[in-house]
Design an enzyme around this catalytic site. Structure first.
Site, PDB file in Angstrom:
ATOM      1  N   SER A  90      60.497  64.824  56.556  1.00 53.45           N
ATOM      2  CA  SER A  90      61.884  65.153  56.219  1.00 53.45           C
ATOM      3  C   SER A  90      62.482  64.211  55.164  1.00 53.45           C
ATOM      4  CB  SER A  90      62.704  65.155  57.510  1.00 53.45           C
ATOM      5  OG  SER A  90      64.009  65.549  57.263  1.00 53.45           O
ATOM      6  N   ASP A 109      62.095  68.211  53.108  1.00 50.24           N
ATOM      7  CA  ASP A 109      61.629  69.506  53.626  1.00 50.24           C
ATOM      8  C   ASP A 109      62.707  70.586  53.523  1.00 50.24           C
ATOM      9  OD1 ASP A 109      63.126  68.330  55.652  1.00 50.24           O
ATOM     10  OD2 ASP A 109      61.941  69.216  57.261  1.00 50.24           O
ATOM     11  N   ASP A 164      66.725  67.385  51.107  1.00 55.08           N
ATOM     12  CA  ASP A 164      65.826  66.323  51.551  1.00 55.08           C
ATOM     13  C   ASP A 164      64.382  66.811  51.348  1.00 55.08           C
ATOM     14  OD1 ASP A 164      65.924  68.241  53.547  1.00 55.08           O
ATOM     15  OD2 ASP A 164      65.495  66.814  55.138  1.00 55.08           O
ATOM     16  N   ASP A 170      65.648  71.238  54.656  1.00 55.38           N
ATOM     17  CA  ASP A 170      66.536  71.803  55.675  1.00 55.38           C
ATOM     18  C   ASP A 170      67.953  71.278  55.515  1.00 55.38           C
ATOM     19  OD1 ASP A 170      65.845  69.297  56.575  1.00 55.38           O
ATOM     20  OD2 ASP A 170      65.264  69.919  58.593  1.00 55.38           O
TER      21      ASP A 170
HETATM   22 MG    MG Z   1      64.752  67.534  56.832  1.00 50.78          MG
END
Ligand code: MG
Length: 457
Positions: free
Chosen positions: A97, A243, A241, A245
């Site tokens: 992340s 990944d 970020d 999300d």
């Molecule tokens: Mg994330």
């Protein structure tokens, strides 16, 4: 019993803490947990070590008789959406992340598309530490790993279909997207482009060394992205970020806006546009009370929860009455799409919101109540931190207090949150006040209490 899972999956420094041996055994434990014959979708972000960890997890999954489908490079919310909507029993995402580039991690996704609940993480840990691995008979090992290269396509279409394309297209927006050199680059520019938006990217090529900035979208990391927004006169910028999300927005004046202010704008927009939607917003105690200031007059209730997006998602799944959910760090959850943080969906909603207003994004943020924010931390043991929490409760006796995670004191013109960190020996302090003086005064009060506790043995 040992512990592997932190607040958001298993994380560690690549090849030091998160080794292929550990990933293999964790893959065996995850496969045992899902059971022989389960269909598991696996994907990864751009981080170094991603292929190594993925291959090790896949070997473990296969050993337990699981059928593995490989999504390749994809954002976490895209994998989650496809696990939820297509015929999968679960998923595994290889990502750390927002952590610095030397980290990688493993997240386990349930068939709901949400990270498995805490009690199931414990089950996987038990299998791992007690080595109760299910080893499938050779006849169950005849399946190859199947490539599943459709995840990003399915996801982009799903996001675009959930907003008013024509309304957005007419506005001919120009935006800057900063996917932090990771997998958001594969989806967010496509989402914006399909909505008729002219896209400029910063840190837009895939690069596991994260040459442009650290993957955490916080103001300190986004000065160049802000400059890009100003220099091309963009309607706004959005930064993800590692990944994708999380989505943090930069307004047309180049100001990085916290996720709770963005969520307040989006929640207000959704409440007015969809009066038929439920009237509850779920968030963690670390979010600003600005959301209550703005939404209470619209009859929307704010439900305060412990810090951690997984708990917010599962609470929304259980209660089925959420207008939306969010975290102050830029994680926003839109239930008609899915109940997890989703950077691409948040971007599409922001485009629709802006298209429906005849104002600049900076004006919309400026219309929100203004607070002076202070976020800080003091190193101390969990025991001491809990003592500070008790003394803060005592000090602010008579005020409204939320005690679900540390203590949050709420008044008309300020709020203070004091809580022990979930992962480190730290006391976390967050507060907002209408004036800077008041904010500093509140910080002094909490600091003095913390000093007294630290002095006492
Ligand atoms: Mg994330």
């Amino acid at each position: 019993m040992g512990k592997l899972f932190g607040t958001d999956g298993v994380r560690g420094i690549i090849n030091e803490e998160l080794t292929p041996e550990l990933a293999l055994r964790l893959g065996m434990a995850i496969g045992t947990y899902f059971g022989e014959g389960s269909k598991i979708l696996i994907g990864r972000d751009i981080r170094a070590g991603g292929e190594m960890i993925k291959a090790a997890v896949i070997a473990g999954l296969l050993s337990s008789g699981v059928k593995v489908y490989d999504a390749g490079l994809t954002p976490t919310p895209a994998l989650q959406y496809v696990v939820k909507t297509m015929d999968f029993d679960g998923g595994v995402m290889i990502t750390a992340s927002h952590n610095p580039s030397k980290y990688n991690g493993i997240k386990v996704i349930s068939s709901y598309g949400i990270e498995v609940p805490r009690e199931d993480e414990r089950k996987i840990e038990e299998i791992f530490f007690e080595q109760r691995f299910r080893r499938a008979h050779w006849t169950a090992l005849i399946h190859d790993v199947k490539p599943y290269p459709y995840v990003n396509d399915i996801y982009v279409k799903a996001v675009v279909d959930k907003v008013d394309k024509e309304l957005i297209r007419k506005k001919e927006f120009r935006i800057v997207i900063d996917p932090a050199n990771s997998v958001g680059a594969l989806t967010s520019p496509r989402i914006a482009k399909e909505l008729g938006v002219k896209v400029y990217t910063v840190n837009g090529h895939l690069d596991p060394t994260f040459p442009g900035r650290e993957p955490e979208p916080i103001p300190e990391h986004l000065t160049e992205t802000s400059k890009a927004v100003l220099s091309i006169n963009a309607d706004f910028g959005v930064a993800h970020d590692g990944d994708a999300d999380r989505a943090i927005f930069i307004d047309d004046k180049g100001r990085v806006q916290w996720g709770d202010r963005t969520a307040t704008l989006l929640a207000k927009y959704l409440a007015i546009k969809h009066p038929e939607f439920p009237k509850k917003v779920y968030t963690a105690v670390s979010s600003s009370t600005v959301i209550e200031d703005v939404l209470k007059p619209l009859g929307i209730e704010v439900v305060w929860l412990k810090v951690g997006s997984v708990d917010i998602s599962w609470t929304m799944e259980r209660n089925k009455d959420a207008l939306c959910g969010f975290e102050e760090n830029g994680g926003f959850m839109y239930p008609p799409h899915q109940l997890v943080r989703d950077g691409g969906m948040t971007l599409a909603l922001m485009l629709e919101l802006l298209a429906s207003e005849n104002k600049k994004l900076s004006e919309l943020y400026d219309e929100l109540p203004q607070y002076h924010l202070i976020k800080t931390k003091i190193p101390m043991s969990r025991d001491k931190a809990l003592k500070v929490v008790e003394r803060v409760k005592e000090h602010f006796k008579g005020y409204r207090q939320i005690t679900i995670d540390g203590v949050k004191v709420i008044s008309n013109d300020f709020w203070v949150l004091v809580r022990p960190s979930g992962t480190e020996p730290l006391l976390r302090i967050m507060l907002e006040a209408k004036t800077e003086e008041k904010a500093k005064e509140l910080l002094e009060i909490v600091k003095n209490i913390a000093e007294e506790v630290l002095k006492s043995s």
